[in-house]
Structure formats: C-alpha cells, structure tokens
Design a protein around this motif. Structure first.
Motif, PDB file in Angstrom:
ATOM      1  N   PRO A 137      36.923  34.674  30.666  1.00 42.12           N
ATOM      2  CA  PRO A 137      36.716  36.016  31.183  1.00 42.12           C
ATOM      3  C   PRO A 137      38.012  36.803  31.345  1.00 42.12           C
ATOM      4  O   PRO A 137      39.084  36.233  31.595  1.00 42.12           O
ATOM      5  CB  PRO A 137      36.110  35.751  32.554  1.00 42.12           C
ATOM      6  N   LEU A 138      37.909  38.121  31.222  1.00 38.13           N
ATOM      7  CA  LEU A 138      38.957  39.027  31.680  1.00 38.13           C
ATOM      8  C   LEU A 138      38.721  39.240  33.172  1.00 38.13           C
ATOM      9  O   LEU A 138      37.653  39.694  33.575  1.00 38.13           O
ATOM     10  CB  LEU A 138      38.880  40.365  30.939  1.00 38.13           C
ATOM     11  N   VAL A 139      39.703  38.892  33.975  1.00 38.16           N
ATOM     12  CA  VAL A 139      39.550  38.959  35.428  1.00 38.16           C
ATOM     13  C   VAL A 139      40.296  40.189  35.955  1.00 38.16           C
ATOM     14  O   VAL A 139      41.498  40.357  35.699  1.00 38.16           O
ATOM     15  CB  VAL A 139      40.099  37.687  36.101  1.00 38.16           C
ATOM     16  N   ALA A 140      39.576  41.041  36.663  1.00 38.24           N
ATOM     17  CA  ALA A 140      40.199  42.214  37.275  1.00 38.24           C
ATOM     18  C   ALA A 140      41.092  41.758  38.428  1.00 38.24           C
ATOM     19  O   ALA A 140      40.630  41.088  39.352  1.00 38.24           O
ATOM     20  CB  ALA A 140      39.126  43.177  37.779  1.00 38.24           C
ATOM     21  N   THR A 141      42.368  42.104  38.364  1.00 37.67           N
ATOM     22  CA  THR A 141      43.315  41.715  39.401  1.00 37.67           C
ATOM     23  C   THR A 141      44.107  42.931  39.859  1.00 37.67           C
ATOM     24  O   THR A 141      44.244  43.920  39.141  1.00 37.67           O
ATOM     25  CB  THR A 141      44.309  40.657  38.898  1.00 37.67           C
ATOM     26  N   ALA A 142      44.667  42.819  41.066  1.00 37.90           N
ATOM     27  CA  ALA A 142      45.510  43.896  41.594  1.00 37.90           C
ATOM     28  C   ALA A 142      46.754  44.071  40.728  1.00 37.90           C
ATOM     29  O   ALA A 142      47.225  45.197  40.527  1.00 37.90           O
ATOM     30  CB  ALA A 142      45.892  43.590  43.037  1.00 37.90           C
ATOM     31  N   GLU A 143      47.283  42.961  40.227  1.00 36.79           N
ATOM     32  CA  GLU A 143      48.499  43.038  39.411  1.00 36.79           C
ATOM     33  C   GLU A 143      48.250  43.792  38.113  1.00 36.79           C
ATOM     34  O   GLU A 143      49.059  44.643  37.703  1.00 36.79           O
ATOM     35  CB  GLU A 143      49.017  41.631  39.116  1.00 36.79           C
ATOM     36  N   LEU A 144      47.133  43.493  37.466  1.00 34.52           N
ATOM     37  CA  LEU A 144      46.821  44.159  36.204  1.00 34.52           C
ATOM     38  C   LEU A 144      46.508  45.634  36.442  1.00 34.52           C
ATOM     39  O   LEU A 144      46.930  46.510  35.672  1.00 34.52           O
ATOM     40  CB  LEU A 144      45.640  43.453  35.533  1.00 34.52           C
ATOM     41  N   THR A 145      45.793  45.920  37.521  1.00 38.38           N
ATOM     42  CA  THR A 145      45.513  47.306  37.877  1.00 38.38           C
ATOM     43  C   THR A 145      46.808  48.069  38.131  1.00 38.38           C
ATOM     44  O   THR A 145      46.967  49.223  37.705  1.00 38.38           O
ATOM     45  CB  THR A 145      44.606  47.375  39.117  1.00 38.38           C
ATOM     46  N   ASP A 146      47.746  47.435  38.806  1.00 39.49           N
ATOM     47  CA  ASP A 146      49.040  48.071  39.075  1.00 39.49           C
ATOM     48  C   ASP A 146      49.776  48.385  37.773  1.00 39.49           C
ATOM     49  O   ASP A 146      50.420  49.443  37.649  1.00 39.49           O
ATOM     50  CB  ASP A 146      49.888  47.166  39.959  1.00 39.49           C
ATOM     51  N   GLN A 147      49.696  47.496  36.808  1.00 34.65           N
ATOM     52  CA  GLN A 147      50.317  47.767  35.506  1.00 34.65           C
ATOM     53  C   GLN A 147      49.679  48.991  34.843  1.00 34.65           C
ATOM     54  O   GLN A 147      50.358  49.796  34.201  1.00 34.65           O
ATOM     55  CB  GLN A 147      50.193  46.549  34.604  1.00 34.65           C
TER      56      GLN A 147
END
Length: 252
Positions: free
Chosen positions: A98-108
């Motif tokens: 899965p592609l997991v929604a994370t705070a780090e990726l959102t921040d990018q």
C-alpha cells in the motif's frame, strides 16, 4: 491568485500541479490536460508518489525482474512520458501496495505546492474500491493544499491561494462515485497523449482502453457543447470532477 515566487512585478506562467499515486496514472487520466497546458507555455509539475512497482507492473514481475529493476523501468517510462507531454516529473518513491498517507509525505507535498504555486491541481478522486493507493494520494494532495495556505505552517516558500482541484477519471468510474462534471477537449493534443501512453510498456494492455475512453468522452463533450460549432468530427476528451465550487463572474 497570489504567486509567492518570481521577480517583483513579473507575471509568472500559469502553473499546474498533478499529484499522482503511480508512475502511469498521470498519463492515462490527465495526459491531455498536461499536454494542453504545456502547449500554452504553462509550467506543469507532476508529483509521482510511487513507481507503481508492486501493484501496476505485473508484466515485469512475470518476466522475473526484481524490485529495484522494476522501479528503474517504471521511472524511465514515466520520465519519457512526462517529457513527451512537456512536464516535469518528481518521484517520491513512497512505496505502493500500500501507499501509506503519512505526515512526512504530506509535508513534502506542502513544499511542492509552495514552490510551484499552482493555479490548478489535478489528482485522484476520493473513492476507488479497487486501489487504495489512489484515495491515499487524494487525501495527502488535499491536506497539503490546505496546509500550504496556512501562514503559520512551517516551511520555505510563500503561502498559496486556493487553487481549484480537478479529480481525474478512475479506471472504473461507475464503482468509484465518479461523475464527468468537466469534459476537457484534448483533440488538438491527442496524438501527444497517445505517444506518452506508448512510453508505458509495462502497461501496454491499457493503451487501447484509454484511447476508447477518450473517444467516448469526446462524444459526450459534443453532445453537451451547445451549438456544437467548430468541433472536430472525432473529438477526444478527458473527464474531471470538481470537489470545490467553481468561482465565476458569469455562468458558462
């Protein structure tokens, strides 16, 4: 909208940001919109969260290729397709299925929003019972758009306005709550989109499917085009949804 970058007094070219889960999604679903924008001299940036290496590369797995080799193949395909369309593609290598929604990726993604200052955002719709990576990309794209508007959110670059968002068509629209609310005439760039599609050898089985879909959406476009003057006999189109209201000074 207000652009945070560029020389004082200068009007930067329009900017489009495409947030896509996998390496092929932006070609099948939004290749026409990307090519149209690029043909007008606009800047198009594609944020490609994964290579689609696990879930959308069956042909390569059956041929016995390994994970890193498959990633390299999909990256090369996507780079070639983006170049054909006239866009820049950036890879996040976040891992699919899965592609997991994370705070780090959102921040990018917030950083990309603030850097590119988009006038329009294209991404996946909120529903897809066949592929959870697509809704995950949607959630991060929408959240990052809101955070990028907040003056108090940390990070470089100027805050953005509220660019309109367009959801591109999922593979099985009837099962994903998708309504073709916007029909975009891509006839003039259809051959460009088809060439970009043909860069995606890992998913060759989809070339004809998305050609047929463009024909069907083109028929719908003509039937909804008022007097239907000046349209090509064979009109090609892409379909989009709008999650936010259209802002206008006249009804059109």
């Amino acid at each position: 909208m207000t652009h945070g970058n560029g020389a004082p007094g200068a009007t930067p070219p329009r900017s489009t940001l495409v947030v896509t889960a996998h390496a092929g999604d932006f070609v099948w679903r939004a290749g026409g919109a990307i090519a149209l924008a690029a043909s007008r001299g606009e800047k198009v940036t594609i944020a490609c969260l994964t290579f689609g290496e696990r879930g959308e590369s069956a042909k390569a797995w059956r041929e016995g290729k390994k994970l890193e080799e498959i990633k390299a193949i999909r990256r090369e395909e996507a780079e070639k397709a983006a170049a054909v369309l006239g866009a820049e593609v950036r890879f996040f290598d976040a891992g699919d299925y899965p592609l997991v929604a994370t705070a780090e990726l959102t921040d990018q993604l917030v950083a990309v929003y603030r850097e590119t200052q988009p006038d329009a955002v294209l991404t996946h719709p909120t529903e897809d019972p066949y592929n959870g990576d697509h809704p995950a990309a949607n959630r991060m794209a929408l959240e990052a758009r809101v955070l990028a508007q907040a003056i108090g959110y940390p990070g470089e670059g100027g805050i953005i306005g509220a660019p309109p968002v367009f959801y591109f068509e999922p593979h099985q629209p009837e099962m994903s709550g998708f309504r073709p609310e916007v029909l975009l005439d891509i006839t003039e760039v259809w051959e460009t989109k088809r060439k970009a599609m043909e860069c995606l050898g890992a998913q060759q089985h989809l070339w004809d499917y998305y050609t047929d879909l463009a024909v069907r959406r083109g028929v719908q476009l003509k039937r909804n085009a008022g007097p239907n003057l000046g349209l090509a006999h064979r009109t090609m189109a892409e379909a989009y949804m709008r999650p936010y209201p259209q802002i206008a000074k006249e009804l059109a």
